[in-house]
Write an enzyme that holds these catalytic residues in place. Sequence first.
Site, mmCIF file in Angstrom:
data_model
loop_
_atom_site.group_PDB
_atom_site.id
_atom_site.type_symbol
_atom_site.label_atom_id
_atom_site.label_comp_id
_atom_site.label_asym_id
_atom_site.label_seq_id
_atom_site.Cartn_x
_atom_site.Cartn_y
_atom_site.Cartn_z
ATOM 1 N N LYS A 165 0.875 -1.059 -0.256
ATOM 2 C CA LYS A 165 0.020 0.036 0.084
ATOM 3 C C LYS A 165 0.888 1.261 0.064
ATOM 4 O O LYS A 165 1.960 1.173 0.538
ATOM 5 C CB LYS A 165 -0.788 0.023 1.153
ATOM 6 C CG LYS A 165 -2.019 1.013 1.117
ATOM 7 C CD LYS A 165 -2.968 0.916 2.310
ATOM 8 C CE LYS A 165 -3.993 1.980 2.471
ATOM 9 N NZ LYS A 165 -4.772 1.835 3.544
ATOM 10 N N SER A 212 -9.854 1.979 2.696
ATOM 11 C CA SER A 212 -8.862 2.776 1.652
ATOM 12 C C SER A 212 -7.945 1.855 0.922
ATOM 13 O O SER A 212 -7.358 2.354 0.297
ATOM 14 C CB SER A 212 -8.212 3.572 2.402
ATOM 15 O OG SER A 212 -7.489 3.075 3.534
ATOM 16 N N SER A 223 -10.117 -0.459 6.773
ATOM 17 C CA SER A 223 -9.637 -0.438 5.631
ATOM 18 C C SER A 223 -8.835 -1.473 5.092
ATOM 19 O O SER A 223 -8.687 -1.366 3.719
ATOM 20 C CB SER A 223 -8.694 0.828 5.729
ATOM 21 O OG SER A 223 -9.299 2.158 5.751
#
EC number: 6.3.5.7
Length: 478
Positions: A79, A154, A178
Amino acid sequence: MEILDMTVEQLRNAILDKHLKSEDIVKAYFDNIKRNEPEINAYITLCEDYALKEAKDVDKKIANGDKVGRLAGIPIAIKDNICTDGIKTTCASKMLYDFVPPYDATVIKKLKAEDAIIIGKVNMDEFAMGSSTENSAFKITKNPRDITRVPGGSSGGSAAVVAAKMAPISLGSDTGGSIRQPAAFCGVVGLKPTYGLVSRFGLIAFASSLDQIGPLGKTVKDCAELLEVISGEDELDNTSSKKHEKEDYLEGIDDGIKGMKIGMPKEFLNDGLDPEIRKCIDDTIEKLKSLGAEVCEMSLPITEEGLSAYYIISSAEASSNLARFDGIRYGYRPDDFEDVYDLMETSRSEAFGDEVKRRIMLGTYALSSGYYDAYYKRALKLKKKIKNEFKEAFENYDLILSPVSPVLPFKIGEKKADPLQMYLADIYTVNINLAGIPAISLPCSVSKEGLPIGLQLLGPHFGEKKIFRAARALEKER
């Protein structure tokens, strides 16, 4: 078996037995990325040359009979809010569009020590603020199961690359769901570990008391293996746990759940829950019973207030954490400005997206004189009550079953204009972060339209082994 369908364990065995070269595996994934990335939009930065060089080094070590790490030759996607030395780390924001960290996050150091191969940095909601990956400054990631729908957020890129076979495993971060919500939306497995189990050093902060890095993968075992590598005390993160001994998460993972007592909070089965998700939960309850577990209805009344507390606390911490992005020390800087005050104002106005600005304003308001006690202090008291309520619940139950999201993966653009509806999608996930406990999201079923449905298993602090056992038992029944 095709390389792209292999689990971490299968890939590792094939590499060590010299049936496959790491270079072949990395090439297979990059070939698939080139086929699918134009449609999925999951990667912000690709590291093909770096990854191929690392793969050749692993192959050389194995050919020479040298010792290699437990993730030797395994590709992994990261990420884009986790710092990687020499590789751009943007947080999917214009503010950090060209930021290249001069150091590795602790989790990246641990991955490299075990010879894992970073193949790229993946898309996310800007500064991890969002539930759909529509808030990225660069691109909107699409759900590989239905490209008209969001992958969740996210960590939408982290889930999408695993679902689209563009990486076998990935790292995400979870502040209020997330990792778990994207895992559910994309039909993969994702774990939010106990707060403090995994170092946050090198994770660009959103809400420091809630953020936690965690694994996503095809299977429960993949996530267990990855967690074992990245977990552990870190002197560079004073919130990392100093009391917890490092565990072997694969040990006993296939032992089943006979005799376990699992709670199902009645508050989590309210009218706002999609009927197909409700049916999935009901079917899972019967499955758990058939596997020898006792499943009981229970109550967690205070958790109904968790969403409001979460958005006040997380926004307040974001307001403080993001104050450093001012156009002076680092980050985006406009070409024209009159003085230092204009520089700061213009930098933040031009470089932050709407959702980030919204949360900074909400957080600043909650921390301001006259409102601090009414909002922030009250939210902290509620957080403590939620933590205590879960602690009491786990005195009577081994695990708790829960939906991940009240809704199925929604259409791109469907909720973007209504932040409140987007926030309500986090209703089943935020309490876990407030309490600091671990939870796993795993595929449960598919809807009539073929959309993935996930479920959550919650455990007590440092109860990851128990969670993995139960998740693995359900996974084998799919």
